[in-house]
Design a protein around this motif. Structure first.
Motif, PDB file in Angstrom:
ATOM      1  N   GLU A 142       0.811  -1.218   0.000  1.00 26.00           N
ATOM      2  CA  GLU A 142       0.000   0.000   0.000  1.00 26.00           C
ATOM      3  C   GLU A 142       0.847   1.271   0.000  1.00 26.00           C
ATOM      4  OE1 GLU A 142      -3.200   2.113  -0.687  1.00 26.00           O
ATOM      5  OE2 GLU A 142      -3.070  -0.083  -0.711  1.00 26.00           O
ATOM      6  N   PRO A 143       1.853   1.422   0.867  1.00 28.53           N
ATOM      7  CA  PRO A 143       2.671   2.648   0.783  1.00 28.53           C
ATOM      8  C   PRO A 143       3.403   2.767  -0.555  1.00 28.53           C
ATOM      9  CG  PRO A 143       3.639   1.088   2.334  1.00 28.53           C
ATOM     10  CD  PRO A 143       2.272   0.587   2.019  1.00 28.53           C
ATOM     11  N   LEU A 144       3.804   1.655  -1.135  1.00 35.00           N
ATOM     12  CA  LEU A 144       4.485   1.715  -2.431  1.00 35.00           C
ATOM     13  C   LEU A 144       3.501   2.054  -3.548  1.00 35.00           C
ATOM     14  CD1 LEU A 144       6.937  -1.306  -2.095  1.00 35.00           C
ATOM     15  CD2 LEU A 144       7.500   1.130  -2.046  1.00 35.00           C
ATOM     16  N   ARG A 145       2.263   1.599  -3.433  1.00 37.24           N
ATOM     17  CA  ARG A 145       1.256   1.977  -4.431  1.00 37.24           C
ATOM     18  C   ARG A 145       0.966   3.466  -4.362  1.00 37.24           C
ATOM     19  NH1 ARG A 145      -2.296  -1.361  -3.091  1.00 37.24           N
ATOM     20  NH2 ARG A 145      -1.889  -2.956  -4.675  1.00 37.24           N
ATOM     21  N   GLN A 146       0.855   4.005  -3.154  1.00 39.37           N
ATOM     22  CA  GLN A 146       0.632   5.439  -3.000  1.00 39.37           C
ATOM     23  C   GLN A 146       1.829   6.238  -3.524  1.00 39.37           C
ATOM     24  OE1 GLN A 146      -2.268   6.722  -2.255  1.00 39.37           O
ATOM     25  NE2 GLN A 146      -3.028   4.609  -2.034  1.00 39.37           N
ATOM     26  N   TYR A 147       3.009   5.690  -3.343  1.00 38.77           N
ATOM     27  CA  TYR A 147       4.214   6.333  -3.878  1.00 38.77           C
ATOM     28  C   TYR A 147       4.120   6.463  -5.405  1.00 38.77           C
ATOM     29  CZ  TYR A 147       8.894   6.177  -5.941  1.00 38.77           C
ATOM     30  OH  TYR A 147       9.998   6.381  -6.734  1.00 38.77           O
ATOM     31  N   LEU A 148       3.705   5.402  -6.085  1.00 38.74           N
ATOM     32  CA  LEU A 148       3.571   5.453  -7.540  1.00 38.74           C
ATOM     33  C   LEU A 148       2.464   6.409  -7.976  1.00 38.74           C
ATOM     34  CD1 LEU A 148       3.954   1.657  -8.466  1.00 38.74           C
ATOM     35  CD2 LEU A 148       5.628   3.479  -8.854  1.00 38.74           C
ATOM     36  N   ARG A 149       1.363   6.430  -7.235  1.00 35.82           N
ATOM     37  CA  ARG A 149       0.238   7.290  -7.603  1.00 35.82           C
ATOM     38  C   ARG A 149       0.588   8.778  -7.489  1.00 35.82           C
ATOM     39  NH1 ARG A 149      -4.548   5.002  -8.539  1.00 35.82           N
ATOM     40  NH2 ARG A 149      -4.935   2.854  -7.858  1.00 35.82           N
ATOM     41  N   ARG A 150       1.593   9.092  -6.701  1.00 32.58           N
ATOM     42  CA  ARG A 150       1.980  10.506  -6.586  1.00 32.58           C
ATOM     43  C   ARG A 150       2.567  11.047  -7.884  1.00 32.58           C
ATOM     44  NH1 ARG A 150       3.063   9.048  -1.098  1.00 32.58           N
ATOM     45  NH2 ARG A 150       5.232   8.476  -1.514  1.00 32.58           N
ATOM     46  N   ASP A 151       2.986  10.157  -8.769  1.00 36.00           N
ATOM     47  CA  ASP A 151       3.408  10.596 -10.102  1.00 36.00           C
ATOM     48  C   ASP A 151       2.163  10.613 -10.987  1.00 36.00           C
ATOM     49  OD1 ASP A 151       4.620  11.205 -12.473  1.00 36.00           O
ATOM     50  OD2 ASP A 151       5.664   9.292 -12.694  1.00 36.00           O
ATOM     51  N   VAL A 152       1.490  11.753 -11.053  1.00 36.71           N
ATOM     52  CA  VAL A 152       0.213  11.859 -11.768  1.00 36.71           C
ATOM     53  C   VAL A 152       0.366  11.509 -13.246  1.00 36.71           C
ATOM     54  CG1 VAL A 152      -1.673  13.408 -12.376  1.00 36.71           C
ATOM     55  CG2 VAL A 152      -0.567  13.611 -10.135  1.00 36.71           C
ATOM     56  N   SER A 153       1.472  11.902 -13.845  1.00 35.04           N
ATOM     57  CA  SER A 153       1.668  11.655 -15.271  1.00 35.04           C
ATOM     58  C   SER A 153       1.761  10.163 -15.587  1.00 35.04           C
ATOM     59  CB  SER A 153       2.941  12.351 -15.758  1.00 35.04           C
ATOM     60  OG  SER A 153       2.828  13.750 -15.617  1.00 35.04           O
ATOM     61  N   LEU A 154       2.176   9.378 -14.601  1.00 36.27           N
ATOM     62  CA  LEU A 154       2.319   7.943 -14.822  1.00 36.27           C
ATOM     63  C   LEU A 154       0.985   7.304 -15.179  1.00 36.27           C
ATOM     64  CD1 LEU A 154       4.076   5.347 -14.662  1.00 36.27           C
ATOM     65  CD2 LEU A 154       3.488   5.236 -12.237  1.00 36.27           C
ATOM     66  N   THR A 155      -0.065   7.667 -14.454  1.00 36.37           N
ATOM     67  CA  THR A 155      -1.377   7.059 -14.697  1.00 36.37           C
ATOM     68  C   THR A 155      -2.092   7.659 -15.896  1.00 36.37           C
ATOM     69  OG1 THR A 155      -2.388   8.610 -13.132  1.00 36.37           O
ATOM     70  CG2 THR A 155      -1.660   6.477 -12.266  1.00 36.37           C
TER      71      THR A 155
END
Length: 311
Positions: free
Chosen positions: A122-135
């Motif tokens: 979960e913390p690693l998923r939130q880390y990735l989601r902080r890069d808005v351009s990624l999604t």
């Protein structure tokens, strides 16, 4: 009971006050979680968290055991944690599935136990989601463009982790593999197309081979019995002695048929026979009337009178 599917904290439990006995306070060691290989127990005491990392068994009267109000089991071994992230495509019906592997290891078990970190995903998923351009990368593409999306997502995740490394208290985290999963519907569709292409290519090769064989066999048929006999002999389907005998028999039958035709022809029609044919006829006549010098009888080629054929 310890839940070994969690990481890095694999178990945590509250402890009742230690029992006071006539020799002093002590705790029944069955209250503590079993010490699993690769783990350390971390005790919560009045002044914080203390990890017991000595290579020995704890005693029931040790101050750390007696004064603890809770205990956690922390896995110290490195582990790969896979995080799944849904990435929208240009169609509301489809989405890309991004899988990112992180290599994780506990550096400070006391801080990890204090945070009660039982699930690293979960913390690693939130880390990735902080890069808005990624999604947002996938919204420009359909699922058929998965190879393009795969390359862009891999490059984006790699660049993001280099510029802003993941941070989890008490843990070291590094990027591992990045994978974009092919959607099941697309995989099935592509598999069907591949099978159709394979089947069509197979049919083309089979038909091409059949055409070549038909053309080759037609050439043998056009070549007559001798060519067919040669083919059969080459395939081991014909006895050569029998084939030779049959060939001579056919030739002899033709000679006999020609003699019969000559016998049935009126003498006045002999002049209509072509020169080459007359030579053949001459050889047959010789066979019928016996070997006789050409000077003793008129030949077929000089237009003279011919003797009658013996009956």
């Amino acid at each position: 009971m310890a839940n070994t599917t969690t990481y890095p904290v694999v178990d945590e439990r509250a402890l009742d006050p230690a029992t006071r006995r006539w020799l002093g306070r002590s705790r029944d060691l069955s209250e503590l979680p079993k010490h699993l290989p690769g783990t350390v127990p971390v005790f919560e005491v009045h002044n914080g968290y203390v990890a017991f990392q000595e290579r020995r068994h704890l005693g029931r009267r040790e101050e750390l055991v007696i004064s603890a109000i809770s205990v956690s089991t922390v896995d110290m071994r490195p582990k790969t944690v896979t995080v799944q992230l849904q990435v929208p495509s240009c169609s509301a019906a489809d989405e890309f599935v991004l899988l990112v592997d992180f290599w994780c290891q506990v550096e400070d078990p006391e801080r990890v136990a204090e945070a009660g970190l039982r699930d690293m995903t979960e913390p690693l998923r939130q880390y990735l989601r902080r890069d808005v351009s990624l999604t947002q990368i996938g919204v420009r593409y359909s699922v058929e463009d998965i190879n393009v999306v795969r390359n862009e997502l891999l490059s984006r995740v790699d660049a993001y982790t280099r510029l802003r490394a993941p941070h989890v208290d008490g843990m070291s985290v590094a990027l591992g593999a990045v994978l974009v999963v092919t959607p099941k519907d697309l995989a099935g569709y592509e598999r069907d197309l591949r099978n159709v292409r394979w089947h069509q290519n197979k049919e083309v090769l089979e038909h091409s081979g059949e055409d070549r064989n038909a053309e080759r066999l037609r050439a043998y048929v056009d070549g007559g019995p001798n060519a067919l006999s040669a083919l059969a002999a080459a395939r081991g389907e014909l006895n050569l002695g029998a084939a030779v005998e049959r060939g001579y028999r056919i030739a002899e039958d033709k000679r006999k048929q020609l003699i019969e035709i000559l016998k049935s022809m009126p003498e006045e029609e002999w002049h209509t026979i072509a020169i080459d044919s007359q030579r053949i006829v001459g050889s047959l006549v010789d066979e019928l009337i016996g070997t006789q010098p050409d000077a003793a009888r008129p030949g077929l080629a000089d237009g003279g009178e011919r003797g009658r054929l013996d009956a």
